[in-house]
Write a protein that holds these residues in place. Structure first.
Motif, PDB file in Angstrom:
ATOM      1  N   CYS A 147       4.619  18.175  58.185  1.00 25.27           N
ATOM      2  CA  CYS A 147       6.161  17.145  57.667  1.00 25.27           C
ATOM      3  C   CYS A 147       7.003  17.212  58.972  1.00 25.27           C
ATOM      4  CB  CYS A 147       6.152  17.348  56.689  1.00 25.27           C
ATOM      5  SG  CYS A 147       4.979  17.146  55.745  1.00 25.27           S
ATOM      6  N   ALA A 148       7.625  18.142  58.644  1.00 25.82           N
ATOM      7  CA  ALA A 148       9.243  18.004  59.908  1.00 25.82           C
ATOM      8  C   ALA A 148       8.936  17.700  60.636  1.00 25.82           C
ATOM      9  CB  ALA A 148      10.068  19.272  59.507  1.00 25.82           C
ATOM     10  N   ALA A 149       8.055  18.574  61.566  1.00 26.86           N
ATOM     11  CA  ALA A 149       7.701  18.482  63.105  1.00 26.86           C
ATOM     12  C   ALA A 149       7.116  16.799  63.055  1.00 26.86           C
ATOM     13  CB  ALA A 149       7.140  18.735  63.734  1.00 26.86           C
ATOM     14  N   GLY A 150       6.851  16.435  62.181  1.00 25.39           N
ATOM     15  CA  GLY A 150       6.006  15.105  62.688  1.00 25.39           C
ATOM     16  C   GLY A 150       7.585  13.949  62.089  1.00 25.39           C
ATOM     17  N   GLY A 151       8.220  14.462  61.842  1.00 28.25           N
ATOM     18  CA  GLY A 151       8.855  13.265  61.458  1.00 28.25           C
ATOM     19  C   GLY A 151      10.340  13.479  62.051  1.00 28.25           C
ATOM     20  N   GLY A 152      10.305  14.499  63.256  1.00 28.45           N
ATOM     21  CA  GLY A 152      10.912  14.276  64.762  1.00 28.45           C
ATOM     22  C   GLY A 152      11.848  14.934  64.720  1.00 28.45           C
TER      23      GLY A 152
ATOM     24  N   ALA B 114      12.525  19.667  54.920  1.00 30.08           N
ATOM     25  CA  ALA B 114      10.781  20.265  54.857  1.00 30.08           C
ATOM     26  C   ALA B 114      10.790  21.178  56.169  1.00 30.08           C
ATOM     27  CB  ALA B 114      10.133  19.454  55.578  1.00 30.08           C
ATOM     28  N   LEU B 115      11.883  21.337  56.958  1.00 28.07           N
ATOM     29  CA  LEU B 115      12.005  22.055  57.939  1.00 28.07           C
ATOM     30  C   LEU B 115      12.997  23.382  56.988  1.00 28.07           C
ATOM     31  CD1 LEU B 115      12.886  23.843  60.897  1.00 28.07           C
ATOM     32  CD2 LEU B 115      14.732  22.345  60.753  1.00 28.07           C
ATOM     33  N   GLN B 116      13.694  23.335  56.657  1.00 28.93           N
ATOM     34  CA  GLN B 116      13.907  24.228  55.252  1.00 28.93           C
ATOM     35  C   GLN B 116      13.142  24.998  54.326  1.00 28.93           C
ATOM     36  OE1 GLN B 116      17.536  25.666  56.158  1.00 28.93           O
ATOM     37  NE2 GLN B 116      17.616  24.351  57.785  1.00 28.93           N
ATOM     38  N   VAL B 117      12.655  24.766  53.730  1.00 31.52           N
ATOM     39  CA  VAL B 117      11.254  24.874  52.767  1.00 31.52           C
ATOM     40  C   VAL B 117      10.091  25.901  54.040  1.00 31.52           C
ATOM     41  CG1 VAL B 117       9.745  24.214  51.402  1.00 31.52           C
ATOM     42  CG2 VAL B 117      11.948  23.466  51.094  1.00 31.52           C
ATOM     43  N   GLY B 118      10.090  24.996  55.418  1.00 33.18           N
ATOM     44  CA  GLY B 118       9.097  25.574  56.028  1.00 33.18           C
ATOM     45  C   GLY B 118       9.743  27.031  56.920  1.00 33.18           C
ATOM     46  N   ILE B 119      11.390  27.341  56.860  1.00 33.21           N
ATOM     47  CA  ILE B 119      11.495  28.568  57.413  1.00 33.21           C
ATOM     48  C   ILE B 119      11.611  29.142  55.648  1.00 33.21           C
ATOM     49  CG2 ILE B 119      13.770  29.839  57.746  1.00 33.21           C
ATOM     50  CD1 ILE B 119      14.482  26.158  59.959  1.00 33.21           C
ATOM     51  N   ALA B 120      12.095  29.595  55.001  1.00 34.98           N
ATOM     52  CA  ALA B 120      11.696  29.991  53.963  1.00 34.98           C
ATOM     53  C   ALA B 120      10.815  30.839  53.719  1.00 34.98           C
ATOM     54  CB  ALA B 120      12.658  29.342  52.569  1.00 34.98           C
ATOM     55  N   ALA B 121       9.826  29.987  54.005  1.00 38.83           N
ATOM     56  CA  ALA B 121       8.003  30.008  53.425  1.00 38.83           C
ATOM     57  C   ALA B 121       7.525  31.082  54.562  1.00 38.83           C
ATOM     58  CB  ALA B 121       7.041  29.286  53.168  1.00 38.83           C
ATOM     59  N   LEU B 122       8.098  30.829  55.801  1.00 39.94           N
ATOM     60  CA  LEU B 122       8.016  31.535  56.638  1.00 39.94           C
ATOM     61  C   LEU B 122       8.884  33.113  56.579  1.00 39.94           C
ATOM     62  CD1 LEU B 122       8.442  29.812  60.058  1.00 39.94           C
ATOM     63  CD2 LEU B 122       6.649  31.253  59.137  1.00 39.94           C
ATOM     64  N   ARG B 123       9.497  33.042  55.464  1.00 40.30           N
ATOM     65  CA  ARG B 123      10.017  34.360  55.619  1.00 40.30           C
ATOM     66  C   ARG B 123      10.065  35.211  53.730  1.00 40.30           C
ATOM     67  NH1 ARG B 123      15.075  32.310  55.143  1.00 40.30           N
ATOM     68  NH2 ARG B 123      15.199  31.837  52.328  1.00 40.30           N
ATOM     69  N   ASP B 124       9.646  34.131  53.542  1.00 44.15           N
ATOM     70  CA  ASP B 124       8.938  35.410  52.556  1.00 44.15           C
ATOM     71  C   ASP B 124       7.789  35.589  52.432  1.00 44.15           C
ATOM     72  OD1 ASP B 124      10.692  34.459  51.068  1.00 44.15           O
ATOM     73  OD2 ASP B 124       9.581  32.558  50.002  1.00 44.15           O
ATOM     74  N   GLY B 125       6.408  35.698  53.771  1.00 45.80           N
ATOM     75  CA  GLY B 125       5.614  35.097  54.626  1.00 45.80           C
ATOM     76  C   GLY B 125       4.449  34.461  53.993  1.00 45.80           C
ATOM     77  N   ASP B 126       4.553  33.683  53.783  1.00 47.70           N
ATOM     78  CA  ASP B 126       3.851  32.450  53.146  1.00 47.70           C
ATOM     79  C   ASP B 126       3.544  31.101  54.471  1.00 47.70           C
ATOM     80  OD1 ASP B 126       1.965  30.636  52.051  1.00 47.70           O
ATOM     81  OD2 ASP B 126       3.656  30.434  49.887  1.00 47.70           O
ATOM     82  N   GLU B 127       2.315  31.472  55.166  1.00 49.55           N
ATOM     83  CA  GLU B 127       2.326  30.992  56.499  1.00 49.55           C
ATOM     84  C   GLU B 127       1.697  29.917  56.096  1.00 49.55           C
ATOM     85  OE1 GLU B 127      -0.419  31.587  59.816  1.00 49.55           O
ATOM     86  OE2 GLU B 127       1.390  33.450  59.808  1.00 49.55           O
TER      87      GLU B 127
END
Length: 658
Positions: free
Chosen positions: A491-496, A469-482
Motif C-alpha cells: 500500500c505504501a509503495a503504491g502510494g509513492g 502504512a510504511l510504519q505499520v509495515g515496519i512494525a509487522a516486519l519487526r514482529d515477524g509478521d511478514e
C-alpha cells in the motif's frame, strides 16, 4: 347557490403553474394575474391581437350588460393591475351570481387588504365548489396558522385535482413531517412543470441513490482544492493539512446521482432554476463533461448563483484561463461566497501578493467560511509570523476545522509543547484528519509508547496514509509478521513511498531461490518483481535501492546499467555505491578512477574501501600510505576487515623496517 364551472374556471390557471414565488400571497396573485389571458382564450377575438386597454374596454362593456364571465374577468384584470377598489365590486357581483373563480379572486383581494379570515371564507366557498386554486390558497392559509390537519385536507383537494402548486405545497407539508408520501406529490407537481418540485424531487432521488451506494451512515462532499499559501512541514510530522490552502469549493457530491435525478435536475434547470443548473453542472463535471458543465454553471451564475460563479471559475482555471477564473471568483466573492474569496486569496498568495491574499482570506472569514481563518494561518506561517499563525489556527480549530487543529498541534509540537499538541492532534484525528492520526503515532513513538503509536498508525494507514502504512509495515516486519508487513508495504509503495518500495523489494528478494552460477550463453532472465520494486525506489532517489539495482544488474552481466546506478548512488553520497562503483571500475581496468571512489567511500566510513586502498598502495610500493589506510580499515571494521587490515599493516611494517 349554483356555481359555473366551464369558462370561469379558466380564470384559475396560467402563469401560476409556471412560477413558484416566495410566499403564498404572491403565488395567489400570480395565479390571478394570468386570469385575463386565460379568459381571452375563450373570447371571439384573439387576445394576442389586443392590448390590455382594449381587453378591459371589451370586458367592461360586457359586464355592464350583465355578462357574468365578463364581470369575473374584469375583476381579475383589475386585481392583477393592483386596482383593488376597481376590482372589488365586479368580483363581489360575480361571486353573488355563483362564479367560483370570482369567489377565489375575491379571497385574493381581501387577503391583499389584510382581511385573512374573510379571505379564507371566500376561498372555502370556492374550494367547496371545486376550485383547486382556492383549495390550495385555503390550505396555505391553515398551514400558516399551524392547523396542519386542515392544511393537509385542503392541499390534498387541490393536488388531487391536478393543481401543481397544490401538489407542491402538499409535498412540502408531508416532507416536513417526514412522510414517505411527499415524493409522490413532488413528482406530480414536477410532471406539471413546477421547477422547484422538479429540483427537490431530483435532490430526493439523488440522496436515496447516494445512500444506497455508500451505506446509510457514510457522508462526505467532493471538494476542489486551490493551490494556496504553504507552511513549512514540521520536523518528523506530517502536515499536509498545514501546507495547502483549504478547499475553496464544495459544490456537493454528485457521484451517486441516479439517471432519473439528473433528468429532473435538467428539467428544473431548463426552466430557469439556478440551483438545479448548479447541481447539474456539478454532475456533468464529475462525469468529465466539462463543456456542458460550464454552460450550466454559466447559466446559473448569470442568474446570480454565487456558487455557480465560483465553480465556473474553477473550470476556467483548470482550462488554463486564470484571468477569467478570477473574474468569476470576484463576482461570487462580492456576492458573499466565502469559497470564492478563499480561491482569490489562494490565487494571490501563489502570485506572491500576500496583502491581497490576506484581504480575501479575511473576506472569506467575514462571510462565515472558517477556511478563511485557516488560510490566514497558512499565510502567516509561510511568512514565519508564528504567533499570528497560531492565533488564526486556533480560531479555525475552535470552530471545528480539523486541519486547523492539526496545524495548530504541529506548531505547538515544533515549539516543544508536546502536551499542548496532543489534545489538538486527538481532536483533529477524531474529526477525520488522517494526518493528525499519523502525527499522533509519531508523538507516541517519540515517547517510546510503540503500542499506542501503532494504533494510530494503523488508523491512518486504513484511511490511505502512505507513511503510516510504511510504519505499520515496519512494525509487522519487526514482529515477524511478514504477510501483514507485505500488505502494508505494498500500500505504501503504491502510494509513492520509496522506502516502502525498497523494503517490499527486500522482503520479496529474501524469498528468491539462489540463482546459482551463471551459465555461459544462457538467455538473460526477465526482471523479477522484487527488482521492479527496487527500481521504483531507485528512480525516486533511494540510495540503498540504487546500489541494490546496480548489484542485480551486475549479476545479470549488464555492467553499463550497474555503472549507472552505482554512480548515481555514489554521487548522492552513498558510500556503498562509491565502493561498488570502484570495484566495477577496477575490474574494467580503470584503477585510478576506482581509487577516487574508494577514497570517497573510506572517508565516509566504509572499512572495505579503506582496505582496498591499503592493498592498492601496497602494490604500488607506497608502504606508509598503505599503513595509513590499514589503520583506517581497522578503525572502521567490520571484524574480518579489521583482522585483514591488521595483518597487512604488520607486513608493511616489517617491509619498512627490513
Amino acid at each position: 347557490m349554483v356555481f359555473m364551472g366551464d369558462r370561469a374556471t379558466l380564470l384559475e390557471t396560467g402563469r401560476f403553474v409556471q412560477r413558484h414565488a416566495r410566499n403564498a400571497a404572491d403565488e395567489i396573485i400570480e395565479a390571478v394575474g394570468a386570469v385575463d389571458a386565460a379568459v381571452d382564450t375563450t373570447a371571439e377575438t384573439d387576445p394576442d391581437a389586443e392590448n390590455e386597454t382594449e381587453t378591459e374596454a371589451r370586458h367592461r362593456r360586457a359586464a355592464e350588460r350583465g355578462d357574468l364571465a365578463a364581470m369575473s374577468a374584469l375583476g381579475a384584470l383589475l386585481l392583477r393591475r393592483g386596482d383593488l377598489d376597481g376590482a372589488e365590486p365586479y368580483l363581489r357581483g360575480a361571486t353573488a351570481e355563483g362564479d367560483r373563480a370570482a369567489a377565489n379572486n375575491l379571497g385574493v383581494l381581501l387577503h391583499q387588504r389584510g382581511y385573512a379570515e374573510e379571505a379564507a371564507g371566500w376561498w372555502r366557498v370556492a374550494a367547496v365548489a371545486g376550485s383547486a386554486p382556492a383549495a390550495h390558497a385555503l390550505g396555505r392559509h391553515h398551514r400558516e396558522r399551524g392547523d396542519e390537519p386542515a392544511a393537509e385536507y385542503w392541499l390534498r383537494q387541490a393536488a388531487e385535482q391536478g393543481h401543481a402548486l397544490g401538489a407542491y405545497a402538499l409535498a412540502d407539508l408531508l416532507e416536513h413531517r417526514s412522510d414517505v408520501g411527499a415524493e409522490r406529490w413532488l413528482r406530480a407537481a414536477a410532471e406539471q412543470g413546477h421547477r422547484e418540485a422538479a429540483y427537490r424531487l431530483a435532490l430526493a432521488l439523488e440522496r436515496r441513490a447516494t445512500e444506497t451506494a455508500r451505506g446509510p451512515h457514510e457522508t462526505g462532499a467532493r471538494l476542489r482544492v486551490p493551490t494556496g499559501a504553504t507552511a513549512p512541514a514540521p520536523a518528523g510530522a506530517a502536515a499536509s493539512g498545514a501546507g495547502t490552502a483549504v478547499p475553496a469549493r464544495a459544490v456537493g457530491e454528485p457521484g451517486g446521482a441516479s439517471a432519473e435525478a439528473e433528468q429532473w435536475f435538467r428539467q428544473a434547470a431548463a426552466r430557469g432554476h439556478r440551483r438545479a443548473a448548479l447541481h447539474l453542472g456539478a454532475i456533468l463535471e464529475h462525469r468529465g463533461e466539462l463543456k456542458e458543465a460550464g454552460r450550466w454553471y454559466l447559466s446559473s451564475a448569470k442568474e446570480g448563483e454565487a456558487k455557480a460563479a465560483c465553480a465556473l471559475g474553477f473550470l476556467l482555471r483548470d482550462a488554463g484561463d486564470e484571468e477569467s477564473a478570477a473574474v468569476w471568483w470576484l463576482r461570487a466573492a462580492q456576492d458573499g461566497d466565502g469559497n470564492a474569496a478563499n480561491a482569490l486569496g489562494a490565487l494571490h498568495a501563489a502570485r506572491g501578493e500576500q496583502q491581497t491574499a490576506e484581504r480575501w482570506y479575511r473576506a472569506a472569514m467575514d462571510a462565515g467560511d472558517v477556511n478563511g481563518a485557516y488560510n490566514l494561518g497558512l499565510l502567516c506561517a509561510a511568512q514565519d509570523r508564528i504567533p499570528q499563525a497560531e492565533q488564526w489556527y486556533r480560531r479555525a480549530a475552535y470552530a471545528g476545522h480539523r486541519e486547523a487543529a492539526n496545524a495548530l498541534a504541529v506548531l505547538l509540537l515544533q515549539a516543544g509543547d508536546a502536551n499542548g499538541a496532543e489534545p489538538w492532534f486527538s481532536k483533529a484525528a477524531e474529526a477525520g484528519s488522517v494526518d493528525a492520526a499519523f502525527n499522533l503515532g509519531i508523538l507516541h513513538a517519540g515517547r517510546d509508547d510503540d503500542r499506542t503509536a501503532l494504533v494510530w498508525y494503523e488508523r491512518a494507514a486504513a484511511a490511505g496514509h502512505t507513511e503510516a502504512a510504511l510504519q505499520v509495515g515496519i512494525a509487522a516486519l519487526r514482529d515477524g509478521d511478514e504477510r501483514t508487513a507485505e500488505r502494508h508495504l505494498r500500500c505504501a509503495a503504491g502510494g509513492g513511498s520509496a522506502e516502502a518500495a525498497f523494503r517490499l523489494a527486500s522482503v520479496l528478494d529474501a524469498r528468491r531461490p539462489d540463482p546459482g552460477p551463471a551459465v555461459l550463453g544462457a538467455p538473460r532472465e526477465e526482471k523479477t518483481e522484487c527488482e521492479e520494486w527496487y527500481e521504483r525506489a531507485a528512480q525516486q532517489g533511494h540510495r540503498r535501492a540504487q546500489v541494490r539495482v546496480g548489484m542485480l544488474a551486475a549479476a545479470r552481466g549488464d555492467l553499463a546499467e550497474a555503472d549507472r546506478w552505482y554512480r548515481e548512488a555514489a554521487e548522492a553520497g552513498s558510500r556503498n555505491g562509491a565502493f561498488n562503483l570502484g570495484l566495477l571500475l577496477a575490474r574494467e581496468g580503470s584503477e585510478r578512477e576506482a581509487a577516487l571512489w574508494w577514497t570517497r567511500a573510506a572517508r565516509a566510513g566504509h572499512g572495505r574501501a579503506a582496505l582496498r586502498l591499503a592493498l592498492l598502495a601496497a602494490r604500488r610500493g607506497e608502504l606508509t600510505e598503505g599503513r595509513r589506510w590499514c589503520a583506517r580499515a581497522v578503525e572502521l571494521g567490520p571484524a574480518e576487515v579489521a583482522e585483514r587490515a591488521a595483518r597487512l599493516s604488520e607486513a608493511l611494517h616489517q617491509e619498512l623496517t627490513a
